[in-house]
Write a protein that holds these residues in place. Structure first.
Motif, mmCIF file in Angstrom:
data_model
loop_
_atom_site.group_PDB
_atom_site.id
_atom_site.type_symbol
_atom_site.label_atom_id
_atom_site.label_comp_id
_atom_site.label_asym_id
_atom_site.label_seq_id
_atom_site.Cartn_x
_atom_site.Cartn_y
_atom_site.Cartn_z
ATOM 1 N N LEU A 67 0.833 -1.234 -0.073
ATOM 2 C CA LEU A 67 0.037 -0.040 -0.134
ATOM 3 C C LEU A 67 0.904 1.279 -0.041
ATOM 4 O O LEU A 67 0.519 2.082 -0.649
ATOM 5 C CB LEU A 67 -0.872 0.017 1.317
ATOM 6 C CG LEU A 67 -1.686 1.179 1.349
ATOM 7 C CD1 LEU A 67 -2.872 1.373 0.082
ATOM 8 C CD2 LEU A 67 -2.415 1.265 2.745
ATOM 9 N N SER A 68 1.909 1.381 0.908
ATOM 10 C CA SER A 68 2.920 2.391 0.790
ATOM 11 C C SER A 68 3.488 2.585 -0.246
ATOM 12 O O SER A 68 3.465 3.757 -1.078
ATOM 13 C CB SER A 68 3.871 2.098 1.813
ATOM 14 O OG SER A 68 4.834 3.175 1.868
ATOM 15 N N THR A 69 3.849 1.480 -1.065
ATOM 16 C CA THR A 69 4.543 1.831 -2.398
ATOM 17 C C THR A 69 3.749 2.264 -3.393
ATOM 18 O O THR A 69 3.878 3.080 -4.170
ATOM 19 C CB THR A 69 5.204 -0.040 -2.924
ATOM 20 O OG1 THR A 69 5.897 -0.122 -2.057
ATOM 21 C CG2 THR A 69 5.743 0.380 -4.240
ATOM 22 N N CYS A 70 2.455 1.630 -3.470
ATOM 23 C CA CYS A 70 1.482 2.032 -4.453
ATOM 24 C C CYS A 70 0.940 3.479 -4.172
ATOM 25 O O CYS A 70 0.847 4.390 -5.144
ATOM 26 C CB CYS A 70 0.280 1.327 -4.221
ATOM 27 S SG CYS A 70 0.361 -0.441 -5.078
ATOM 28 N N GLN A 71 1.128 3.870 -2.986
ATOM 29 C CA GLN A 71 0.567 5.395 -2.564
ATOM 30 C C GLN A 71 1.736 6.392 -3.092
ATOM 31 O O GLN A 71 1.465 7.347 -3.936
ATOM 32 C CB GLN A 71 0.452 5.710 -1.073
ATOM 33 C CG GLN A 71 -0.866 5.062 -0.503
ATOM 34 C CD GLN A 71 -1.146 4.989 0.970
ATOM 35 O OE1 GLN A 71 0.088 5.412 1.509
ATOM 36 N NE2 GLN A 71 -2.394 5.235 1.262
ATOM 37 N N LYS A 72 2.998 5.794 -2.879
ATOM 38 C CA LYS A 72 4.107 6.466 -3.286
ATOM 39 C C LYS A 72 4.303 6.788 -4.848
ATOM 40 O O LYS A 72 4.268 7.633 -5.391
ATOM 41 C CB LYS A 72 5.570 6.068 -2.966
ATOM 42 C CG LYS A 72 5.821 6.009 -1.430
ATOM 43 C CD LYS A 72 6.984 5.577 -1.107
ATOM 44 C CE LYS A 72 7.396 5.708 0.306
ATOM 45 N NZ LYS A 72 8.236 5.008 0.738
#
Length: 151
Positions: free
Chosen positions: A58-63
């Motif tokens: 999720l963090s990677t996708c948000q970035k």
């Protein structure tokens, strides 16, 4: 109920066979009572690992989404700037074109006027040459006449 009677009869026969035992035909003992063992530890560990993976993903996708949004905003701003510059260029060139067309129209009028004046001047020049030629011829004739009178 015939089955139930047969089942009860079989059970009673079992009790009668072992009358000599201290339990009265029941020679089995209760199973050893073990404490309840928690058997879901592997499942919970797997769920925690999946939760960590999903949070990381999720963090990677948000970035990635933020970077994509930023790139989109920059592109939109660049295109808006290009559009504004192009509109200004169009406006400037349109004004230059109209002024050059106006200047060309004025020059055409001036050319027409100058050509008309030239035609008039050429006519005047032609008339003046004819008049001068006539006067010269007249002068020459008068000179010749006087010269003849003197002789």
């Amino acid at each position: 109920p015939e089955k139930a009677r047969a089942l009860v009869a079989t059970f009673l026969d079992m009790l009668r066979d072992d009358k000599d035992s201290p339990l009265g035909g029941m020679d089995y003992s209760a199973p050893e009572a073990n404490a309840y063992e928690f058997q879901s530890g592997g499942v919970i560990a797997m769920l925690k690992r999946l939760q960590d993976e999903f949070r990381s993903q999720l963090s990677t996708c948000q970035k990635e989404e933020m970077n994509s949004q930023h790139a989109h905003d920059m592109l939109a701003q660049d295109l808006a700037s290009s559009l504004e510059t192009a509109q200004e260029d169009i406006s400037t060139k349109s004004m230059k074109r109209s002024s050059k067309q106006e200047e060309a129209a004025n020059m055409k009028k001036e050319l027409t006027s100058t050509q008309a004046v030239q035609v008039e001047d050429e006519k005047s020049l032609s008339d003046a040459r004819v008049e001068c030629k006539e006067k010269q011829e007249s002068f020459q004739e008068k000179q010749q006449l006087r010269a003849e009178e003197i002789e």
